[in-house]
Design a protein around this motif. Structure first.
Motif, PDB file in Angstrom:
ATOM      1  N   GLY A  16       5.322  17.457 -15.612  1.00  0.00           N
ATOM      2  CA  GLY A  16       6.194  17.360 -16.339  1.00  0.00           C
ATOM      3  C   GLY A  16       8.082  16.906 -15.864  1.00  0.00           C
ATOM      4  O   GLY A  16       8.625  17.412 -16.566  1.00  0.00           O
ATOM      5  N   ARG A  17       8.095  16.603 -14.889  1.00  0.00           N
ATOM      6  CA  ARG A  17       9.124  16.081 -13.510  1.00  0.00           C
ATOM      7  C   ARG A  17       9.188  14.602 -14.915  1.00  0.00           C
ATOM      8  O   ARG A  17       7.854  14.173 -15.049  1.00  0.00           O
ATOM      9  N   SER A  18      10.444  14.620 -15.456  1.00  0.00           N
ATOM     10  CA  SER A  18      11.228  13.296 -16.262  1.00  0.00           C
ATOM     11  C   SER A  18      10.897  12.095 -15.403  1.00  0.00           C
ATOM     12  O   SER A  18      10.924  11.951 -13.685  1.00  0.00           O
ATOM     13  N   VAL A  19      11.183  11.363 -15.665  1.00  0.00           N
ATOM     14  CA  VAL A  19      11.081   9.884 -15.330  1.00  0.00           C
ATOM     15  C   VAL A  19      12.014   9.327 -14.399  1.00  0.00           C
ATOM     16  O   VAL A  19      11.944   9.411 -13.380  1.00  0.00           O
ATOM     17  N   LYS A  20      13.845  10.115 -14.468  1.00  0.00           N
ATOM     18  CA  LYS A  20      14.044  10.236 -13.608  1.00  0.00           C
ATOM     19  C   LYS A  20      14.589  10.655 -12.149  1.00  0.00           C
ATOM     20  O   LYS A  20      14.388  10.479 -11.272  1.00  0.00           O
ATOM     21  N   GLN A  21      13.852  12.247 -12.882  1.00  0.00           N
ATOM     22  CA  GLN A  21      13.549  13.090 -11.263  1.00  0.00           C
ATOM     23  C   GLN A  21      12.261  12.659 -10.402  1.00  0.00           C
ATOM     24  O   GLN A  21      12.672  12.799  -9.459  1.00  0.00           O
ATOM     25  N   THR A  22      11.252  12.222 -11.208  1.00  0.00           N
ATOM     26  CA  THR A  22      10.296  11.430 -10.357  1.00  0.00           C
ATOM     27  C   THR A  22      10.464  10.463  -9.556  1.00  0.00           C
ATOM     28  O   THR A  22      10.610  10.226  -8.505  1.00  0.00           O
ATOM     29  N   ALA A  23      11.385   9.192  -9.973  1.00  0.00           N
ATOM     30  CA  ALA A  23      11.538   8.638  -9.852  1.00  0.00           C
ATOM     31  C   ALA A  23      12.778   8.476  -8.080  1.00  0.00           C
ATOM     32  O   ALA A  23      12.626   8.185  -7.283  1.00  0.00           O
ATOM     33  N   TYR A  78       0.972  -1.007  -0.141  1.00  0.00           N
ATOM     34  CA  TYR A  78       0.164  -0.161  -0.270  1.00  0.00           C
ATOM     35  C   TYR A  78       0.972   1.223   0.265  1.00  0.00           C
ATOM     36  O   TYR A  78       0.213   2.494  -0.587  1.00  0.00           O
ATOM     37  N   GLN A  79       2.347   0.790   0.527  1.00  0.00           N
ATOM     38  CA  GLN A  79       2.968   2.263   0.860  1.00  0.00           C
ATOM     39  C   GLN A  79       3.472   2.655  -0.860  1.00  0.00           C
ATOM     40  O   GLN A  79       3.498   3.866  -0.915  1.00  0.00           O
ATOM     41  N   GLU A  80       3.539   1.629  -1.342  1.00  0.00           N
ATOM     42  CA  GLU A  80       4.043   1.355  -2.398  1.00  0.00           C
ATOM     43  C   GLU A  80       3.686   2.261  -3.682  1.00  0.00           C
ATOM     44  O   GLU A  80       3.492   3.024  -4.897  1.00  0.00           O
ATOM     45  N   PHE A  81       1.908   1.911  -3.500  1.00  0.00           N
ATOM     46  CA  PHE A  81       0.985   1.671  -4.664  1.00  0.00           C
ATOM     47  C   PHE A  81       1.169   3.364  -3.940  1.00  0.00           C
ATOM     48  O   PHE A  81       0.945   4.547  -5.039  1.00  0.00           O
ATOM     49  N   LYS A  82       0.687   4.283  -2.605  1.00  0.00           N
ATOM     50  CA  LYS A  82       0.615   5.608  -2.711  1.00  0.00           C
ATOM     51  C   LYS A  82       1.942   6.674  -3.290  1.00  0.00           C
ATOM     52  O   LYS A  82       1.795   7.420  -3.695  1.00  0.00           O
ATOM     53  N   ARG A  83       3.073   5.538  -3.255  1.00  0.00           N
ATOM     54  CA  ARG A  83       4.474   6.450  -4.013  1.00  0.00           C
ATOM     55  C   ARG A  83       3.917   6.583  -5.705  1.00  0.00           C
ATOM     56  O   ARG A  83       4.206   7.814  -6.026  1.00  0.00           O
ATOM     57  N   MET A  84       3.688   5.896  -6.268  1.00  0.00           N
ATOM     58  CA  MET A  84       2.895   5.551  -7.228  1.00  0.00           C
ATOM     59  C   MET A  84       2.194   6.992  -7.836  1.00  0.00           C
ATOM     60  O   MET A  84       2.083   7.540  -8.281  1.00  0.00           O
ATOM     61  N   SER A 109      10.204   2.466 -12.648  1.00  0.00           N
ATOM     62  CA  SER A 109       9.633   1.843 -13.808  1.00  0.00           C
ATOM     63  C   SER A 109       8.887   1.339 -14.183  1.00  0.00           C
ATOM     64  O   SER A 109       7.678   0.738 -14.353  1.00  0.00           O
ATOM     65  N   ARG A 110       9.742  -0.067 -13.846  1.00  0.00           N
ATOM     66  CA  ARG A 110       8.354  -1.636 -13.100  1.00  0.00           C
ATOM     67  C   ARG A 110       7.777  -1.707 -11.994  1.00  0.00           C
ATOM     68  O   ARG A 110       6.977  -1.695 -12.664  1.00  0.00           O
ATOM     69  N   MET A 111       8.432  -1.018 -11.274  1.00  0.00           N
ATOM     70  CA  MET A 111       6.830  -0.836 -10.350  1.00  0.00           C
ATOM     71  C   MET A 111       5.991  -0.012 -10.809  1.00  0.00           C
ATOM     72  O   MET A 111       4.656  -0.415 -10.069  1.00  0.00           O
ATOM     73  N   PHE A 112       6.518   1.307 -11.932  1.00  0.00           N
ATOM     74  CA  PHE A 112       5.357   2.112 -11.585  1.00  0.00           C
ATOM     75  C   PHE A 112       4.408   1.496 -12.194  1.00  0.00           C
ATOM     76  O   PHE A 112       2.997   1.736 -12.515  1.00  0.00           O
ATOM     77  N   LYS A 113       5.115   0.091 -13.272  1.00  0.00           N
ATOM     78  CA  LYS A 113       3.705   0.099 -14.690  1.00  0.00           C
ATOM     79  C   LYS A 113       2.744  -1.112 -13.303  1.00  0.00           C
ATOM     80  O   LYS A 113       1.772  -1.654 -14.028  1.00  0.00           O
ATOM     81  N   HIS A 114       3.675  -1.512 -12.465  1.00  0.00           N
ATOM     82  CA  HIS A 114       2.804  -2.977 -11.895  1.00  0.00           C
ATOM     83  C   HIS A 114       1.826  -2.402 -10.710  1.00  0.00           C
ATOM     84  O   HIS A 114       0.886  -3.427 -11.026  1.00  0.00           O
ATOM     85  N   GLY A 130      12.000   8.238  -3.875  1.00  0.00           N
ATOM     86  CA  GLY A 130      12.901   7.433  -3.323  1.00  0.00           C
ATOM     87  C   GLY A 130      13.483   6.691  -4.809  1.00  0.00           C
ATOM     88  O   GLY A 130      13.577   5.456  -3.373  1.00  0.00           O
ATOM     89  N   TYR A 131      13.559   5.984  -5.139  1.00  0.00           N
ATOM     90  CA  TYR A 131      13.928   5.170  -5.865  1.00  0.00           C
ATOM     91  C   TYR A 131      15.224   5.813  -7.179  1.00  0.00           C
ATOM     92  O   TYR A 131      14.894   6.180  -7.566  1.00  0.00           O
ATOM     93  N   SER A 132      16.611   5.189  -6.410  1.00  0.00           N
ATOM     94  CA  SER A 132      17.404   6.031  -7.151  1.00  0.00           C
ATOM     95  C   SER A 132      17.856   5.189  -8.470  1.00  0.00           C
ATOM     96  O   SER A 132      18.570   5.218  -9.402  1.00  0.00           O
ATOM     97  N   ASP A 133      16.805   3.826  -8.833  1.00  0.00           N
ATOM     98  CA  ASP A 133      17.287   3.164 -10.301  1.00  0.00           C
ATOM     99  C   ASP A 133      16.006   3.656 -10.914  1.00  0.00           C
ATOM    100  O   ASP A 133      14.444   3.075 -10.409  1.00  0.00           O
ATOM    101  N   SER A 134      16.186   4.560 -11.733  1.00  0.00           N
ATOM    102  CA  SER A 134      14.771   4.225 -12.508  1.00  0.00           C
ATOM    103  C   SER A 134      14.090   3.598 -13.282  1.00  0.00           C
ATOM    104  O   SER A 134      12.835   4.018 -13.841  1.00  0.00           O
ATOM    105  N   TYR A 135      15.626   2.429 -13.284  1.00  0.00           N
ATOM    106  CA  TYR A 135      14.701   0.878 -14.495  1.00  0.00           C
ATOM    107  C   TYR A 135      13.693   0.747 -13.868  1.00  0.00           C
ATOM    108  O   TYR A 135      12.144   0.131 -13.678  1.00  0.00           O
ATOM    109  N   TYR A 136      14.098   0.527 -12.461  1.00  0.00           N
ATOM    110  CA  TYR A 136      13.381  -0.273 -10.965  1.00  0.00           C
ATOM    111  C   TYR A 136      12.283   0.463 -11.013  1.00  0.00           C
ATOM    112  O   TYR A 136      10.822  -0.250 -10.864  1.00  0.00           O
TER     113      TYR A 136
END
Length: 312
Positions: free
Chosen positions: A242-249, A226-232, A261-266, A253-259
């Motif tokens: 207007g933030r980029s994917v890297k900036q948003t990550a 639920y915390q992860e969903f609220k982060r998304m 992106s996977r969490m966001f899509k999930h 709280g995510y240092s790895d923008s690829y990870y």
């Protein structure tokens, strides 16, 4: 103080709340000589339109001016007097606000007694309309709905935090469900805090493993998910702004923008880039066939995702 972008009531299902206006609205029209000293058996929300008044409630001195809302809790003695040469006007509404019709929600929250309503420019005309249009001897459906607007505005402005939940039997479903709602609200208030879930679980008066299972059954996700969903959800607002994917990550709280992106899509059902593109199409009015209204409901859940969560 718990600060929730969606308000402290965001995690409470609509059907769980029961608002009752226990009497017709008091249309305040008080002269400079007005005085009062009494105790109400139910809660009372006072909203000032003109003039001013001073109150003493449980030893606290309060001043009410135009745009202020003040809560007098049930069973609390209050003493008040007008303090201006202008008429002291507004309205006072006696009410109860229960969860499941049995648990007083107001008593579960720490609230400032009096606050200036932040959106008073918008609410002022609504308050005047409410005062002038309500019947003198009854309550109406429209009156209930409009008063809930004022009450939520007051709660969001006055909210300091949830009171410590009292230990209750696991056989008391109302107390247990309320504890879950409060826990979800606290997580949603600060989803970027890495320690929020342990802090919340450490404060509940139930066995943590049992509480996690009940939380999962009631909310649909475990506390951590639920915390992860609220982060998304927070990320959705940043991406739409207007933030980029890297900036948003990085912000959520995510240092790895690829990870990230996977969490966001999930959780949301579409990649961050796909979400940004959909938002741009919406702004430009370029709606896909079959979506002429331009609205996409998130999260986009699939049968596979539902099956995975059910198995979790």
């Amino acid at each position: 103080m718990d600060k929730n972008e969606q308000g402290p009531l965001a995690a409470i299902p609509v059907q769980a709340l029961n608002l009752t206006l226990t009497r017709s609205t008091i249309k305040m029209l008080h002269s400079p000589s007005w005085r009062i000293d009494k105790t109400n058996s139910v809660h009372d929300l006072v909203i000032c339109l003109t003039g001013s008044a001073e109150y003493e409630i449980a030893g606290e001195q309060l001043t009410v001016e135009p745009g202020y809302a003040m809560l007098i809790e049930a069973g609390t003695r209050f003493v008040g007097r007008a303090t201006s040469s202008d008429l002291y006007t507004g309205f006072a509404q006696h009410f109860t606000l229960d969860v499941f019709g049995r648990v007083d929600l107001i008593s579960q929250m720490e609230l400032r007694r009096a606050v200036r309503l932040p959106r008073w420019d918008m609410l002022q005309q609504m308050a005047r309309h409410y005062r002038e249009s309500v019947p003198l001897s009854s309550t109406t459906l429209a009156q209930h709905h409009l008063f809930m607007v004022f009450l939520i505005e007051y709660i969001e402005a006055a909210f300091l935090g949830w009171r410590q939940q009292q230990e209750a039997s696991v056989d008391n479903p109302d107390a247990l469900s309320l504890a879950v709602m409060v826990a979800a609200s606290r997580i949603a208030a600060d989803p970027l805090d890495d320690e929020i879930v342990p802090k919340v679980l450490g404060s509940v008066p139930y066995n943590q493993d049992y509480f996690r299972r009940v939380f999962r059954r009631q909310v649909g996700l475990t506390p951590t998910k639920y915390q992860e969903f609220k982060r998304m959800e927070r990320a959705m607002g940043l991406l739409a702004g207007g933030r980029s994917v890297k900036q948003t990550a990085a912000v959520v709280g995510y240092s790895d923008s690829y990870y990230f992106s996977r969490m966001f899509k999930h959780y949301i059902g579409v990649s961050p880039a796909g979400y940004k593109a959909a938002e741009k199409r919406h702004r430009d009015g370029q709606f896909p066939r079959g979506e002429e209204d331009g609205l996409v409901v998130y999260p986009i859940l699939s049968r596979k995702r539902d099956a995975e969560d059910d198995a979790a």
